[in-house]
Scaffold this active site. Structure first.
Site, PDB file in Angstrom:
ATOM      1  N   TYR A 174     -14.666 -11.848  -0.216  1.00  0.00           N
ATOM      2  CA  TYR A 174     -15.256 -10.536  -0.534  1.00  0.00           C
ATOM      3  C   TYR A 174     -16.534 -10.693  -1.350  1.00  0.00           C
ATOM      4  O   TYR A 174     -17.514  -9.979  -1.149  1.00  0.00           O
ATOM      5  CB  TYR A 174     -14.263  -9.662  -1.309  1.00  0.00           C
ATOM      6  CG  TYR A 174     -13.357  -8.863  -0.400  1.00  0.00           C
ATOM      7  CD1 TYR A 174     -13.760  -7.640   0.125  1.00  0.00           C
ATOM      8  CD2 TYR A 174     -12.102  -9.337  -0.043  1.00  0.00           C
ATOM      9  CE1 TYR A 174     -12.944  -6.915   0.965  1.00  0.00           C
ATOM     10  CE2 TYR A 174     -11.272  -8.611   0.808  1.00  0.00           C
ATOM     11  CZ  TYR A 174     -11.703  -7.407   1.305  1.00  0.00           C
ATOM     12  OH  TYR A 174     -10.896  -6.691   2.154  1.00  0.00           O
ATOM     13  N   ARG A 214      -7.005  11.750  -6.190  1.00  0.00           N
ATOM     14  CA  ARG A 214      -8.223  11.019  -5.820  1.00  0.00           C
ATOM     15  C   ARG A 214      -9.436  11.938  -5.664  1.00  0.00           C
ATOM     16  O   ARG A 214     -10.571  11.514  -5.872  1.00  0.00           O
ATOM     17  CB  ARG A 214      -7.919  10.258  -4.521  1.00  0.00           C
ATOM     18  CG  ARG A 214      -9.048   9.506  -3.903  1.00  0.00           C
ATOM     19  CD  ARG A 214      -9.344   8.207  -4.617  1.00  0.00           C
ATOM     20  NE  ARG A 214     -10.215   7.382  -3.799  1.00  0.00           N
ATOM     21  CZ  ARG A 214     -11.534   7.374  -3.879  1.00  0.00           C
ATOM     22  NH1 ARG A 214     -12.139   8.136  -4.753  1.00  0.00           N
ATOM     23  NH2 ARG A 214     -12.257   6.592  -3.088  1.00  0.00           N
ATOM     24  N   ARG A 259      -3.532   6.360   0.365  1.00  0.00           N
ATOM     25  CA  ARG A 259      -4.161   7.507   1.025  1.00  0.00           C
ATOM     26  C   ARG A 259      -3.278   8.295   1.982  1.00  0.00           C
ATOM     27  O   ARG A 259      -3.615   9.420   2.315  1.00  0.00           O
ATOM     28  CB  ARG A 259      -5.413   7.027   1.765  1.00  0.00           C
ATOM     29  CG  ARG A 259      -6.523   6.626   0.828  1.00  0.00           C
ATOM     30  CD  ARG A 259      -7.613   5.855   1.546  1.00  0.00           C
ATOM     31  NE  ARG A 259      -7.160   4.528   1.910  1.00  0.00           N
ATOM     32  CZ  ARG A 259      -7.870   3.652   2.588  1.00  0.00           C
ATOM     33  NH1 ARG A 259      -9.073   3.959   3.010  1.00  0.00           N
ATOM     34  NH2 ARG A 259      -7.388   2.461   2.865  1.00  0.00           N
ATOM     35  N   ASP A 313      -6.521  -2.781  -7.711  1.00  0.00           N
ATOM     36  CA  ASP A 313      -7.109  -3.402  -6.526  1.00  0.00           C
ATOM     37  C   ASP A 313      -7.364  -4.867  -6.815  1.00  0.00           C
ATOM     38  O   ASP A 313      -7.545  -5.255  -7.978  1.00  0.00           O
ATOM     39  CB  ASP A 313      -8.407  -2.712  -6.105  1.00  0.00           C
ATOM     40  CG  ASP A 313      -8.744  -3.062  -4.659  1.00  0.00           C
ATOM     41  OD1 ASP A 313      -8.142  -2.466  -3.749  1.00  0.00           O
ATOM     42  OD2 ASP A 313      -9.560  -3.971  -4.436  1.00  0.00           O
ATOM     43  N   ARG A 361       0.821  -1.218   0.000  1.00  0.00           N
ATOM     44  CA  ARG A 361       0.000   0.000   0.000  1.00  0.00           C
ATOM     45  C   ARG A 361       0.854   1.267   0.000  1.00  0.00           C
ATOM     46  O   ARG A 361       0.467   2.271   0.607  1.00  0.00           O
ATOM     47  CB  ARG A 361      -0.949   0.024   1.211  1.00  0.00           C
ATOM     48  CG  ARG A 361      -1.999  -1.067   1.203  1.00  0.00           C
ATOM     49  CD  ARG A 361      -2.986  -0.795   0.100  1.00  0.00           C
ATOM     50  NE  ARG A 361      -4.007  -1.824   0.030  1.00  0.00           N
ATOM     51  CZ  ARG A 361      -5.180  -1.741   0.635  1.00  0.00           C
ATOM     52  NH1 ARG A 361      -5.486  -0.707   1.351  1.00  0.00           N
ATOM     53  NH2 ARG A 361      -6.052  -2.709   0.493  1.00  0.00           N
TER      54      ARG A 361
HETATM   55  O1  1CP Z   1       0.659   0.459  -3.062  1.00  0.00           O
HETATM   56  C1  1CP Z   1      -0.181  -0.432  -3.198  1.00  0.00           C
HETATM   57  O2  1CP Z   1      -0.044  -1.516  -2.618  1.00  0.00           O
HETATM   58  C2  1CP Z   1      -1.308  -0.088  -4.117  1.00  0.00           C
HETATM   59  C3  1CP Z   1      -2.081  -1.114  -4.753  1.00  0.00           C
HETATM   60  C4  1CP Z   1      -3.132  -1.836  -3.922  1.00  0.00           C
HETATM   61  C5  1CP Z   1      -3.095  -3.174  -3.538  1.00  0.00           C
HETATM   62  C6  1CP Z   1      -1.927  -4.127  -3.666  1.00  0.00           C
HETATM   63  C7  1CP Z   1      -4.403  -1.322  -3.515  1.00  0.00           C
HETATM   64  C8  1CP Z   1      -4.861   0.056  -3.669  1.00  0.00           C
HETATM   65  N1  1CP Z   1      -5.147  -2.357  -2.993  1.00  0.00           N
HETATM   66  C9  1CP Z   1      -4.363  -3.481  -2.976  1.00  0.00           C
HETATM   67  C10 1CP Z   1      -4.733  -4.818  -2.570  1.00  0.00           C
HETATM   68  C11 1CP Z   1      -5.948  -5.048  -1.757  1.00  0.00           C
HETATM   69  N2  1CP Z   1      -7.182  -4.435  -1.851  1.00  0.00           N
HETATM   70  C12 1CP Z   1      -6.040  -6.061  -0.782  1.00  0.00           C
HETATM   71  C13 1CP Z   1      -4.925  -7.018  -0.467  1.00  0.00           C
HETATM   72  C14 1CP Z   1      -3.947  -6.410   0.450  1.00  0.00           C
HETATM   73  C15 1CP Z   1      -4.453  -6.115   1.826  1.00  0.00           C
HETATM   74  O3  1CP Z   1      -4.786  -7.066   2.535  1.00  0.00           O
HETATM   75  O4  1CP Z   1      -4.484  -4.927   2.162  1.00  0.00           O
HETATM   76  C16 1CP Z   1      -7.337  -6.033  -0.247  1.00  0.00           C
HETATM   77  C17 1CP Z   1      -7.894  -6.930   0.826  1.00  0.00           C
HETATM   78  C18 1CP Z   1      -8.058  -4.998  -0.928  1.00  0.00           C
HETATM   79  C19 1CP Z   1      -9.474  -4.620  -0.737  1.00  0.00           C
HETATM   80  C20 1CP Z   1      -9.594  -3.190  -0.410  1.00  0.00           C
HETATM   81  N3  1CP Z   1      -9.357  -2.189  -1.311  1.00  0.00           N
HETATM   82  C21 1CP Z   1      -9.954  -2.572   0.813  1.00  0.00           C
HETATM   83  C22 1CP Z   1     -10.381  -3.296   2.076  1.00  0.00           C
HETATM   84  C23 1CP Z   1      -9.210  -3.834   2.850  1.00  0.00           C
HETATM   85  C24 1CP Z   1      -8.350  -2.842   3.553  1.00  0.00           C
HETATM   86  O5  1CP Z   1      -7.145  -3.140   3.733  1.00  0.00           O
HETATM   87  O6  1CP Z   1      -8.828  -1.776   4.003  1.00  0.00           O
HETATM   88  C25 1CP Z   1      -9.912  -1.186   0.633  1.00  0.00           C
HETATM   89  C26 1CP Z   1     -10.209  -0.107   1.624  1.00  0.00           C
HETATM   90  C27 1CP Z   1      -9.510  -0.967  -0.713  1.00  0.00           C
HETATM   91  C28 1CP Z   1      -9.337   0.337  -1.373  1.00  0.00           C
HETATM   92  C29 1CP Z   1      -7.987   0.687  -1.832  1.00  0.00           C
HETATM   93  N4  1CP Z   1      -7.155  -0.126  -2.563  1.00  0.00           N
HETATM   94  C30 1CP Z   1      -5.996   0.543  -2.854  1.00  0.00           C
HETATM   95  C31 1CP Z   1      -6.107   1.858  -2.295  1.00  0.00           C
HETATM   96  C32 1CP Z   1      -5.080   2.940  -2.404  1.00  0.00           C
HETATM   97  C33 1CP Z   1      -7.351   1.955  -1.650  1.00  0.00           C
HETATM   98  C34 1CP Z   1      -7.921   3.152  -0.966  1.00  0.00           C
HETATM   99  C35 1CP Z   1      -9.082   3.634  -1.743  1.00  0.00           C
HETATM  100  C36 1CP Z   1      -9.371   5.110  -1.681  1.00  0.00           C
HETATM  101  O7  1CP Z   1      -8.579   5.928  -2.179  1.00  0.00           O
HETATM  102  O8  1CP Z   1     -10.445   5.424  -1.186  1.00  0.00           O
END
Ligand code: 1CP
Length: 364
Positions: A171, A56, A47, A93, A43
């Site tokens: 999910y 964003r 954010r 994502d 991540r």
């Molecule tokens: O730098 C990076 O890693 C960016 C790429 C990335 C990756 C690898 C994002 C961007 N999401 C993910 C994977 C992801 N998404 C996972 C696997 C990793 C983990 O366990 O955290 C999962 C479960 C998700 C599902 C997801 N997407 C969630 C719920 C889980 C959580 O950790 O909160 C959420 C909130 C997202 C949104 C998301 N994905 C990525 C970003 C930057 C965001 C935030 C969205 C926003 O700007 O509102």
């Protein structure tokens, strides 16, 4: 950027990309010697960065994922801010796969991902596209990967990723994040046959998707089994491990690329040992395991991890000590430094920089 008549980007071929200058992370993954410890953060594009928030505020999350210029821009933001980072991960994502299968997924502010119409009963599998055309449904990710590899211009490797089958299925059934996974667990206990059918369909899609990312320019792959730790040892063995293992074998049969598995919290009896017998090069571990214990259990695999993301709230001096202790436990070779999970939105970007510097200050 060149655009074909159908609006898709004409991709650069792999041979046209500039040579990679910093291949430290790829060497660590392959078990070769490295002069310093490579480091990146899960991540890292997200954010906690004001420059991400700036992009964003004008774009919906999945629009960003679907627009190669925007996905590329935010993927590069961490590298622009922290030029000593050893890798870039493509901004996307894990939930783009359920979308490709025909499910609607929304990103709701303050709540995270929401599926308005999740899978409820095994018959709902019939409503899914189990064999989507990967190029037409996910080609936008390949375009983003290709453009990002071009713009990295050989500075560091580009990581591609996918969610693992069980995490995606959870999910799709829960309709979003869940603490108890009560609905997904109902399927495991009550509908094991339908569960396996769905997991196999997801596996087939993931394999083609990951191979496509490599052909578009990804130089390393990571598979996220973020819900792996919620399973009993028996369920991990039945519903997670065989599919994770299949993904590594099938992707590697098609393309030569180092692969990482992150089965978050999967420190169950036998789980790490079993992951060590798969074809993944690297096992990523979270902060709930001692580095020296992970070393003992993971055979000769490269390890990645595992600083508690909470440590980025500590004083800089404390952070340095915690990083040094972590490195002492893992050793400096066959090791990729990372957090035990992703950056938090409330992290101070300066502490991310301190984390990177603290890792690079640890030498052989
Ligand atoms: O730098 C990076 O890693 C960016 C790429 C990335 C990756 C690898 C994002 C961007 N999401 C993910 C994977 C992801 N998404 C996972 C696997 C990793 C983990 O366990 O955290 C999962 C479960 C998700 C599902 C997801 N997407 C969630 C719920 C889980 C959580 O950790 O909160 C959420 C909130 C997202 C949104 C998301 N994905 C990525 C970003 C930057 C965001 C935030 C969205 C926003 O700007 O509102």
């Amino acid at each position: 950027m060149k655009r074909a008549s159908d609006g898709t980007r004409s991709r650069m071929s792999l041979s046209a990309f500039p040579a990679l200058k910093n291949d430290c992370m790829l060497r660590a993954a392959r078990g070769e010697a490295t002069e310093w410890i490579p480091v990146w953060m899960m991540r890292q594009a997200g954010r906690y960065l004001p420059e991400y928030q700036e992009v964003r505020k004008d774009a919906d999350f999945f629009t960003m994922c679907r627009t190669p210029e925007l996905a590329c821009k935010v993927s590069l933001q961490p590298l622009e801010r922290f030029p000593t980072l050893d890798a870039v991960i493509i901004f996307s994502d894990i939930l783009v796969i359920p979308q490709a299968m025909g499910m609607e997924v929304l990103m709701v502010k303050g709540k995270g991902p929401v599926f308005p119409d999740p899978l409820k009963v095994p018959e709902d599998i019939q409503k899914l596209t189990l064999k989507p055309d990967i190029e037409s449904t996910l080609g936008y990710v390949f375009d983003a990967v290709n453009l990002t590899r071009e713009r990295i211009a050989g500075r560091v490797p580009l990581i591609g990723f996918s969610g693992a089958p069980f995490t995606l299925m959870a999910y799709m059934i829960e309709g979003g994040g869940s603490r108890t996974l009560s609905k997904a667990k109902t399927w495991l206990f009550k509908h094991p046959e339908a569960t396996h059918k769905l997991l196999q369909a997801l596996t087939d899609i993931i394999v083609e998707y990951l191979v496509g990312k490599v052909k578009a320019g990804a130089q390393m792959l990571q598979v996220f089994e973020s819900n792996g730790g919620d399973l009993t040892p028996d369920h991990f063995t039945e519903f997670s491990l065989p599919y994770l293992s299949q993904i590594a074998s099938r992707v590697k049969a098609a393309v030569d690329v180092p692969m990482t598995v992150f089965a978050r919290g999967a420190n169950q009896e036998g789980a790490l040992e079993a992951l060590a017998s798969t074809e993944y090069n690297t096992i990523s571990v979270d902060w709930r395991i001692e580095p020296s214990d992970a070393r003992k259990r993971a055979g000769n695999k490269t390890l990645q991890g595992n600083l508690d993301p909470g440590a980025l709230y500590a004083a800089p001096e404390t952070l340095r000590k915690l990083v040094a202790k972590m490195v002492k436990g893992f050793g400096t070779q066959r090791y990729i430094a990372n957090l035990g999970h992703g950056m938090h939105p409330s992290h101070d970007p300066e502490m991310a920089g301190n984390f990177i510097d603290a890792v690079h200050a640890c030498t052989n």
